[in-house]
Design a protein around this motif. Structure first.
Motif, PDB file in Angstrom:
ATOM      1  N   HIS A 253       0.783  -1.237   0.000  1.00  0.00           N
ATOM      2  CA  HIS A 253       0.000   0.000   0.000  1.00  0.00           C
ATOM      3  C   HIS A 253       0.817   1.291   0.000  1.00  0.00           C
ATOM      4  CE1 HIS A 253      -3.624  -2.367   0.519  1.00  0.00           C
ATOM      5  NE2 HIS A 253      -3.050  -3.011   1.509  1.00  0.00           N
ATOM      6  N   GLY A 254       2.145   1.209   0.181  1.00  0.00           N
ATOM      7  CA  GLY A 254       2.940   2.437   0.302  1.00  0.00           C
ATOM      8  C   GLY A 254       2.960   3.277  -0.972  1.00  0.00           C
TER       9      GLY A 254
ATOM     10  N   ASN B  33      22.607   4.366 -14.291  1.00  0.00           N
ATOM     11  CA  ASN B  33      23.165   3.121 -13.767  1.00  0.00           C
ATOM     12  C   ASN B  33      22.381   2.513 -12.620  1.00  0.00           C
ATOM     13  OD1 ASN B  33      25.553   3.278 -15.477  1.00  0.00           O
ATOM     14  ND2 ASN B  33      26.128   5.029 -14.196  1.00  0.00           N
ATOM     15  N   ILE B  34      21.864   3.359 -11.761  1.00  0.00           N
ATOM     16  CA  ILE B  34      21.132   2.821 -10.607  1.00  0.00           C
ATOM     17  C   ILE B  34      19.701   3.349 -10.595  1.00  0.00           C
ATOM     18  CG2 ILE B  34      23.185   2.413  -9.200  1.00  0.00           C
ATOM     19  CD1 ILE B  34      22.540   4.938  -7.620  1.00  0.00           C
ATOM     20  N   TYR B  35      18.804   2.498 -10.099  1.00  0.00           N
ATOM     21  CA  TYR B  35      17.379   2.850  -9.970  1.00  0.00           C
ATOM     22  C   TYR B  35      17.098   2.850  -8.467  1.00  0.00           C
ATOM     23  CZ  TYR B  35      12.363   2.743 -11.400  1.00  0.00           C
ATOM     24  OH  TYR B  35      11.033   3.041 -11.631  1.00  0.00           O
ATOM     25  N   VAL B  36      16.693   4.003  -7.945  1.00  0.00           N
ATOM     26  CA  VAL B  36      16.408   4.124  -6.515  1.00  0.00           C
ATOM     27  C   VAL B  36      15.009   4.698  -6.343  1.00  0.00           C
ATOM     28  CG1 VAL B  36      17.177   5.078  -4.295  1.00  0.00           C
ATOM     29  CG2 VAL B  36      18.858   4.625  -6.109  1.00  0.00           C
ATOM     30  N   TYR B  37      14.201   4.031  -5.532  1.00  0.00           N
ATOM     31  CA  TYR B  37      12.880   4.593  -5.235  1.00  0.00           C
ATOM     32  C   TYR B  37      12.520   4.314  -3.783  1.00  0.00           C
ATOM     33  CZ  TYR B  37      10.943  -0.160  -6.177  1.00  0.00           C
ATOM     34  OH  TYR B  37      10.655  -1.501  -6.169  1.00  0.00           O
ATOM     35  N   THR B  38      11.512   5.056  -3.295  1.00  0.00           N
ATOM     36  CA  THR B  38      11.026   4.837  -1.927  1.00  0.00           C
ATOM     37  C   THR B  38       9.555   4.460  -1.978  1.00  0.00           C
ATOM     38  OG1 THR B  38      10.445   7.168  -1.662  1.00  0.00           O
ATOM     39  CG2 THR B  38      12.636   6.496  -0.898  1.00  0.00           C
ATOM     40  N   ARG B  39       9.139   3.765  -0.922  1.00  0.00           N
ATOM     41  CA  ARG B  39       7.711   3.508  -0.683  1.00  0.00           C
ATOM     42  C   ARG B  39       7.425   4.031   0.721  1.00  0.00           C
ATOM     43  NH1 ARG B  39       5.553  -0.873  -3.116  1.00  0.00           N
ATOM     44  NH2 ARG B  39       3.573   0.102  -2.543  1.00  0.00           N
ATOM     45  N   THR B  40       6.341   4.749   0.891  1.00  0.00           N
ATOM     46  CA  THR B  40       6.059   5.386   2.185  1.00  0.00           C
ATOM     47  C   THR B  40       4.652   5.040   2.651  1.00  0.00           C
ATOM     48  OG1 THR B  40       7.423   7.229   1.413  1.00  0.00           O
ATOM     49  CG2 THR B  40       6.136   7.585   3.425  1.00  0.00           C
ATOM     50  N   LEU B  41       4.553   4.609   3.926  1.00  0.00           N
ATOM     51  CA  LEU B  41       3.246   4.342   4.535  1.00  0.00           C
ATOM     52  C   LEU B  41       3.344   4.702   6.021  1.00  0.00           C
ATOM     53  CD1 LEU B  41       0.374   3.121   3.978  1.00  0.00           C
ATOM     54  CD2 LEU B  41       1.271   0.975   4.875  1.00  0.00           C
ATOM     55  N   ASP B  42       2.491   5.629   6.437  1.00  0.00           N
ATOM     56  CA  ASP B  42       2.489   6.096   7.829  1.00  0.00           C
ATOM     57  C   ASP B  42       3.906   6.537   8.211  1.00  0.00           C
ATOM     58  OD1 ASP B  42      -0.221   5.438   7.834  1.00  0.00           O
ATOM     59  OD2 ASP B  42       0.187   3.390   8.529  1.00  0.00           O
ATOM     60  N   ALA B  43       4.479   5.941   9.284  1.00  0.00           N
ATOM     61  CA  ALA B  43       5.801   6.406   9.750  1.00  0.00           C
ATOM     62  C   ALA B  43       6.940   5.551   9.203  1.00  0.00           C
ATOM     63  CB  ALA B  43       5.839   6.415  11.272  1.00  0.00           C
ATOM     64  N   GLN B  44       6.643   4.741   8.180  1.00  0.00           N
ATOM     65  CA  GLN B  44       7.686   3.867   7.622  1.00  0.00           C
ATOM     66  C   GLN B  44       8.028   4.273   6.190  1.00  0.00           C
ATOM     67  OE1 GLN B  44       6.034  -0.145   8.044  1.00  0.00           O
ATOM     68  NE2 GLN B  44       7.607  -0.564   9.578  1.00  0.00           N
ATOM     69  N   LYS B  45       9.274   3.989   5.836  1.00  0.00           N
ATOM     70  CA  LYS B  45       9.700   4.221   4.460  1.00  0.00           C
ATOM     71  C   LYS B  45      10.584   3.054   4.019  1.00  0.00           C
ATOM     72  CE  LYS B  45      10.598   8.630   3.204  1.00  0.00           C
ATOM     73  NZ  LYS B  45       9.717   9.030   2.082  1.00  0.00           N
ATOM     74  N   LEU B  46      10.371   2.573   2.816  1.00  0.00           N
ATOM     75  CA  LEU B  46      11.297   1.610   2.208  1.00  0.00           C
ATOM     76  C   LEU B  46      12.218   2.383   1.282  1.00  0.00           C
ATOM     77  CD1 LEU B  46       9.111  -1.398   0.903  1.00  0.00           C
ATOM     78  CD2 LEU B  46      10.496  -1.327   2.977  1.00  0.00           C
ATOM     79  N   LEU B  47      13.503   2.095   1.361  1.00  0.00           N
ATOM     80  CA  LEU B  47      14.462   2.663   0.416  1.00  0.00           C
ATOM     81  C   LEU B  47      14.988   1.504  -0.425  1.00  0.00           C
ATOM     82  CD1 LEU B  47      16.219   5.015  -0.633  1.00  0.00           C
ATOM     83  CD2 LEU B  47      17.840   4.506   1.220  1.00  0.00           C
ATOM     84  N   VAL B  48      14.651   1.516  -1.720  1.00  0.00           N
ATOM     85  CA  VAL B  48      14.983   0.415  -2.635  1.00  0.00           C
ATOM     86  C   VAL B  48      16.094   0.888  -3.571  1.00  0.00           C
ATOM     87  CG1 VAL B  48      14.065  -1.197  -4.357  1.00  0.00           C
ATOM     88  CG2 VAL B  48      12.557  -0.310  -2.543  1.00  0.00           C
ATOM     89  N   ILE B  49      17.256   0.234  -3.487  1.00  0.00           N
ATOM     90  CA  ILE B  49      18.439   0.667  -4.247  1.00  0.00           C
ATOM     91  C   ILE B  49      18.859  -0.481  -5.164  1.00  0.00           C
ATOM     92  CG2 ILE B  49      20.767   1.629  -4.084  1.00  0.00           C
ATOM     93  CD1 ILE B  49      20.117   2.216  -1.079  1.00  0.00           C
ATOM     94  N   LEU B  50      18.945  -0.215  -6.471  1.00  0.00           N
ATOM     95  CA  LEU B  50      19.167  -1.270  -7.463  1.00  0.00           C
ATOM     96  C   LEU B  50      20.270  -0.853  -8.442  1.00  0.00           C
ATOM     97  CD1 LEU B  50      15.367  -1.324  -8.202  1.00  0.00           C
ATOM     98  CD2 LEU B  50      16.510  -3.191  -6.989  1.00  0.00           C
ATOM     99  N   ASN B  51      21.291  -1.675  -8.549  1.00  0.00           N
ATOM    100  CA  ASN B  51      22.352  -1.432  -9.530  1.00  0.00           C
ATOM    101  C   ASN B  51      22.039  -2.239 -10.787  1.00  0.00           C
ATOM    102  OD1 ASN B  51      24.667  -1.092 -11.013  1.00  0.00           O
ATOM    103  ND2 ASN B  51      26.060  -1.969  -9.490  1.00  0.00           N
ATOM    104  N   PHE B  52      21.743  -1.555 -11.877  1.00  0.00           N
ATOM    105  CA  PHE B  52      21.385  -2.218 -13.130  1.00  0.00           C
ATOM    106  C   PHE B  52      22.616  -2.493 -14.004  1.00  0.00           C
ATOM    107  CE2 PHE B  52      16.985  -1.631 -12.168  1.00  0.00           C
ATOM    108  CZ  PHE B  52      16.252  -2.331 -13.102  1.00  0.00           C
ATOM    109  N   THR B  53      23.826  -2.411 -13.440  1.00  0.00           N
ATOM    110  CA  THR B  53      25.036  -2.588 -14.259  1.00  0.00           C
ATOM    111  C   THR B  53      25.959  -3.649 -13.647  1.00  0.00           C
ATOM    112  OG1 THR B  53      26.521  -1.062 -13.091  1.00  0.00           O
ATOM    113  CG2 THR B  53      24.950  -0.082 -14.656  1.00  0.00           C
ATOM    114  N   GLU B  54      26.968  -4.035 -14.439  1.00  0.00           N
ATOM    115  CA  GLU B  54      27.959  -5.008 -13.943  1.00  0.00           C
ATOM    116  C   GLU B  54      29.158  -4.301 -13.313  1.00  0.00           C
ATOM    117  OE1 GLU B  54      30.409  -6.202 -17.876  1.00  0.00           O
ATOM    118  OE2 GLU B  54      28.304  -6.807 -17.899  1.00  0.00           O
TER     119      GLU B  54
END
Length: 561
Positions: free
Chosen positions: A480-481, A492-513
């Motif tokens: 639901h965030g 090179n990198i894809y970074v996004y957050t998901r936010t719900l109430d007092a929590q946050k996800l920080l998603v960090i992805l390296n799309f390269t070698e």
């Protein structure tokens, strides 16, 4: 937004012809699926989408249906299917069936009647037109190459087929035909299925008068597509379908909709409009196609992928719902397409899975994705089975004299048979798929890539998928965030957050070698953090700069209190 079971679910697509053969005839079947339900239960998925198992002459691998209420002999019997449903429900798994009602097979009883005479009661179940000046009624092209019209000598008229000439389009203008479809849907719903995946459902309404496409039409799709995608009565038909067939059942629906944009998708999936729960859109799988369409290869830019996913994530944030997928029975294998299927196959497969499963929407896993199955390179065009691929090869090489090597390269990258090679169960002959000769060859890498090995290895892609699916059940923020993107211009990198109430996800992805670094924004520095999941062990501690290894994925759960 309301809570719904299908928002919290993870869906697994089975392509039955290639999943598991129980009787040694080389074709996957329903008893074969039943024998592997414990494997699916161990993976942790909630719902199985079963590609068509209805009676069919198999011109387009079951998407040409000759009897909507019977099971194809290749796959077993209705008793087998009923046992499958019972065994699935007994394990807490749901079943959604394919609904293919833009077209039927030309061997369907309706069509056999329809072509007998112009005054046959079934004539109007299909789209018949006289020719124009000795030629087709208009200049529309089939998505499988050539004209979208087929001449029939009996009545000296043409019928429309957006796909193969053995897949005549149904005439949704005819209320009798629509009622037949709703009755057929209720036949399956009464048996206890949990929903439908609706094949090219946004093609069912065609523009009045079936006008010529301006020539040349935009190349992204085929000539005429603007006149049969998202047509004038599509919303009326879907709302009627909901009212007549779906409303009294607690089921899910997902509409496959090529050519749909965000604004249209909002209309289709708005919960107050009673059309479909979610759509499959195709924009992200067209990003590596050049101006000549699917087979015109171009490199994918990460910024294009980010821009596209962000558009859909934010566009359907408040109204509607996203389907999340990177491959299916019509698309190449995702680790070969978006990752690195050689040196970093395991890391990049896990990274792509993290990317998808942390987004907002319902994730779809295509069979074999969870063990990192890859694209295939058959030596000869003779080894390929897919009608779209074979028609394209014939047109480009035999008719237009193009270089066969170059055309084969396109097939290796984009051909639908990449997804259709048999599931690799173990390292025995034919990957444990069959004791006979498989209908299409097994990928030669099955001794290294197979399910029995993956299940035994705690560090495998399979067990990583299990963790992702389990997290979805435990963390409402994943379902639901709110989605927000960081560094949209980074290639090179894809970074996004998901936010719900007092929590946050920080998603960090390296799309390269290559190794990359991500400087954590100051406003996120001070938050309490824990690693939710990572595809490298040990996972990195949270710090002001995160150093990323090749294809690394890491998700931090941040506490904003």
């Amino acid at each position: 937004m309301e809570k719904q079971w299908w928002k919290e679910s993870v869906i697994y697509q089975i392509y039955p012809r290639s999943f598991k053969d129980s009787n040694g005839d080389g074709i996957g079947d329903i008893p074969g699926i039943i024998s592997k339900l414990d494997y699916l239960k161990e993976l942790g998925i909630d719902v199985v989408w079963l590609s068509p198992v209805y009676q069919s002459p198999n011109d387009d691998n079951g998407y040409d249906i000759s009897d909507y209420r019977n099971i194809m002999d290749d796959f077993g019997t209705m008793e087998d299917w009923e046992l499958l449903l019972k065994e699935m429900h007994g394990r807490g798994l749901k079943l959604i069936m394919d609904l293919v009602v833009n077209h039927s097979s030309d061997e369907h009883q309706w069509f056999m009647e329809s072509k007998k005479s112009k005054d046959n009661p079934y004539r109007d179940y299909y789209i018949w037109r006289p020719g124009k000046e000795g030629k087709e009624p208009n200049n529309w092209q089939s998505t499988f190459s050539g004209s979208a019209w087929q001449y029939d000598e009996t009545t000296e008229e043409y019928y429309l087929h957006i796909f193969s000439k053995k897949q005549p389009d149904l005439n949704w203008e005819n209320p009798k035909l629509r009622q037949e479809v709703y009755d057929m849907m209720k036949f399956w719903l009464e048996k206890g299925i949990d929903g439908f995946r609706m094949d090219v459902i946004n093609f069912i309404s065609k523009v009045d008068g079936l006008p010529d496409a301006p020539n040349p039409d935009e190349k992204k799709y085929v000539s005429g597509s603007r006149f049969f995608m998202n047509g004038p009565r599509i919303h009326d038909y879907l709302q009627e379908m909901h009212k007549e067939a779906l409303a009294e059942y607690n089921v899910m629906t997902v509409g496959e909709m090529p050519g749909v944009n965000v604004e249209q998708a909002k209309l289709y999936t708005d919960e107050t409009r009673d059309e479909v729960n979610m759509v499959f859109q195709f924009e992200h799988v067209d990003l590596d196609s050049g101006p000549g369409g699917k087979w015109d290869l171009k490199p994918l830019k990460l910024t294009d992928l980010k821009q596209n996913f962000t558009k859909w994530q934010t566009g359907l944030q408040e109204i509607g719902w996203n389907s999340l997928y990177l491959n299916n029975h019509d698309q190449p294998r995702m680790v070969s397409r978006f990752g690195n299927d050689k040196q970093y196959r395991v890391e990049s497969a896990k990274m792509l899975a993290t990317f998808l499963h942390m987004l907002k929407g319902t994730p779809y896993i295509y069979q074999g994705e969870e063990i990192g199955m890859t694209n295939v390179r058959f030596d000869s065009i003779e080894d390929y089975k897919d009608i779209e691929t074979l028609n394209m090869y014939d047109e480009k090489v035999n008719q237009n004299g193009e270089d066969p090597k170059k055309v084969m390269e396109s097939i290796y990258v984009k051909g639908r048979d990449n997804a259709r090679t048999p599931f690799q169960w173990d390292d025995s002959e034919h990957g444990g798929f069959t004791t006979g000769t498989p209908w299409i060859q097994v990928n030669s890498n099955y001794p290294e890539i197979n399910a029995s090995q993956a299940v035994l290895d705690e560090g495998s892609i399979f067990h990583y998928y299990r963790k992702l699916i389990k997290l979805r059940k435990e963390q409402p923020i994943i379902v639901h965030g709110r989605y927000d993107i960081l560094l949209p211009e980074d290639e090179n990198i894809y970074v996004y957050t998901r936010t719900l109430d007092a929590q946050k996800l920080l998603v960090i992805l390296n799309f390269t070698e290559d190794e990359q670094s991500f400087p954590v924004p100051p406003d996120l520095h001070e938050m309490k953090s824990k690693v939710l999941i990572s595809n490298y062990e040990p996972a990195q501690e949270y710090s002001s700069t995160i150093q990323l290894r090749p294809y690394e994925a890491i998700v931090y759960l941040l506490d904003m209190r």
